[in-house]
Design an enzyme around this catalytic site. Structure first.
Site: not given
Ligand code: PLP
Length: 407
Positions: A116, A94, A383
């Protein structure tokens, strides 16, 4: 930084096929048009692109490595690789779009970032970017989530952000969106609403994708260097869809690369309110200012959704995903809570990496592909890291996996 922000989609009005666009009041449309123009300018502006590239390298720690998970590969029989977005500053992908949005807001002369947040991940990443760039930051969060995600609330406050509780309705993410929207409409001139995924009205689905595309651009070159070619398969979890598009974007024109988006089946895919598998179970509709697949109740309101992963818990999805589903460029699959928790412990124990419970959905699907006979390479987007999840996971599931709660 190489300017890779060149795409044929969306069109000028922000549509990916029939999806996307901007369905907002006239007064706000003017502001969003200004954001679109400012964004177009910065994609041609070397000074901006170099500043962002410098932050990616020296602040976030990019490029993030690709790790060949040899033990997991040997155990399940496919060659599994991971793009390590969990190693970024603040622990997830993010920060890539938060820095881009914050830099843009600053260029536009905005004083305050607002957003938010559900679990607090987007809030923490945005509060970080605000602190770095000297902007104010208001984060709207449901009262229930504030209690549940206490460590992230504290982080945001330490970083100097103001956390504003949403006190109406169910007091979770949807109410936080309402409250943030109300707060934004009061002063859209000095504030910048930094949307946290590839969702919302144009230009956000395009802009957040472009800021995240660094992930796939790096991965393509890294994978080429490691193996001499492209991966056979890409896998990523899909909440709003930003980490998935971030990785996939660079490979969309490579027809031989298969792409799998993994949605949360939660407790029960066949029961409304017990999952958040928007593309698997939803229908096209308009919500939060854009057209996409969505999960609606009988009254046409956003359905209650559920996943063990708060970051995947959203009743719509980025419009480009809806388009990629319809043209069959991407395949969408589901993983339920149990499979994700299994994968959370499996990756921790086989490779020594504790994944975010969101990312564990991608890990689980990669393992499933291998178990079902896939022999090619799989590159998944890890992610985020799982530090934020360890308390509730050990409390709810620890005893099933031999974790003794020592408190
Ligand atoms: C917020 C988040 C997601 C989901 O958001 P996407 O916009 O679908 O990528 C996935 N993995 C992590 C670690 C997150 O913090």
């Amino acid at each position: 930084m190489k300017n890779t922000f060149k795409h044929t989609l969306p069109n000028e009005s922000g549509f990916f096929g029939e999806y996307g666009g901007s369905f907002i009041p006239e007064q706000l449309q003017q502001i969003f048009d200004e954001i679109t123009s400012a964004y177009k300018r910065i994609t041609q502006d070397d000074e901006f692109l170099n500043e962002l590239a410098d932050l990616y390298e020296h602040y976030v720690g990019r490029p993030s490595p690709i790790f060949h998970a040899k033990s997991l590969s040997a155990k399940y029989g496919a060659d599994i690789y991971m793009k390590r977005e969990d190693l970024n500053h603040t622990g997830a992908h993010k920060i890539n779009h938060c820095l881009g949005e914050a830099l843009l807001a600053k260029r536009m002369g905005k004083k305050k970032l607002i957003a938010e947040t559900g679990a607090g991940q987007h809030g923490v990443a945005l509060a970080t970017a605000a602190a770095l760039l000297g902007l104010e930051c208001d984060i709207y969060m449901g009262e229930v989530d504030i209690k549940k995600e206490h460590p992230n609330v504290v982080r945001m406050e330490i970083l100097g952000a103001k956390v504003i509780p949403a006190t109406h309705g169910r007091r979770t993410l949807k109410e936080a969106v309402d409250a943030a929207f109300d707060g934004y409409v009061k002063d859209p001139v000095t504030q910048f609403y930094a949307i946290g995924s590839v969702v919302g009205p144009h230009p956000f689905p395009m802009m957040v994708r472009d800021f995240q595309s660094i992930v796939g651009n790096e991965a393509k070159a890294q994978f080429q260097e490691m193996t001499g070619g492209n991966p056979n398969n890409l896998v990523a979890c899909v909440g709003g869809g930003s980490n998935a598009l971030g990785l996939f974007d660079a490979f969309l024109d490579d027809a031989s690369v298969r792409m799998f988006g993994v949605e949360p089946a939660g407790r029960d895919l066949n029961q409304d309110g017990e999952h958040a598998a928007t593309l698997t179970k939803g229908e096209p509709g308009i919500m939060h200012g854009f057209k996409s697949y969505m999960l609606q109740d009988a009254a046409g309101e956003p359905q209650e959704v559920y996943s063990v992963a708060s970051g995947l818990d959203y009743p719509s999805v980025g419009p480009q995903h809806s388009y990629l589903k319809d043209i069959e460029r991407m395949e969408y699959k589901t993983i339920n809570d149990k499979e994700a928790i299994d994968a959370f412990f499996e990756l921790s124990r086989v490779e020594g990496i504790i994944p975010a419970v969101e990312s564990a959905h991608a890990v689980a699907y990669a393992i499933k592909m291998a178990q079902e006979g896939e022999k090619g390479t799989i590159l998944l987007n890890l992610s985020g890291r799982g530090d934020k999840d360890i308390d509730f996971i050990t409390e709810l599931y620890g005893s099933d996996y031999g974790v003794t709660n020592l408190l």
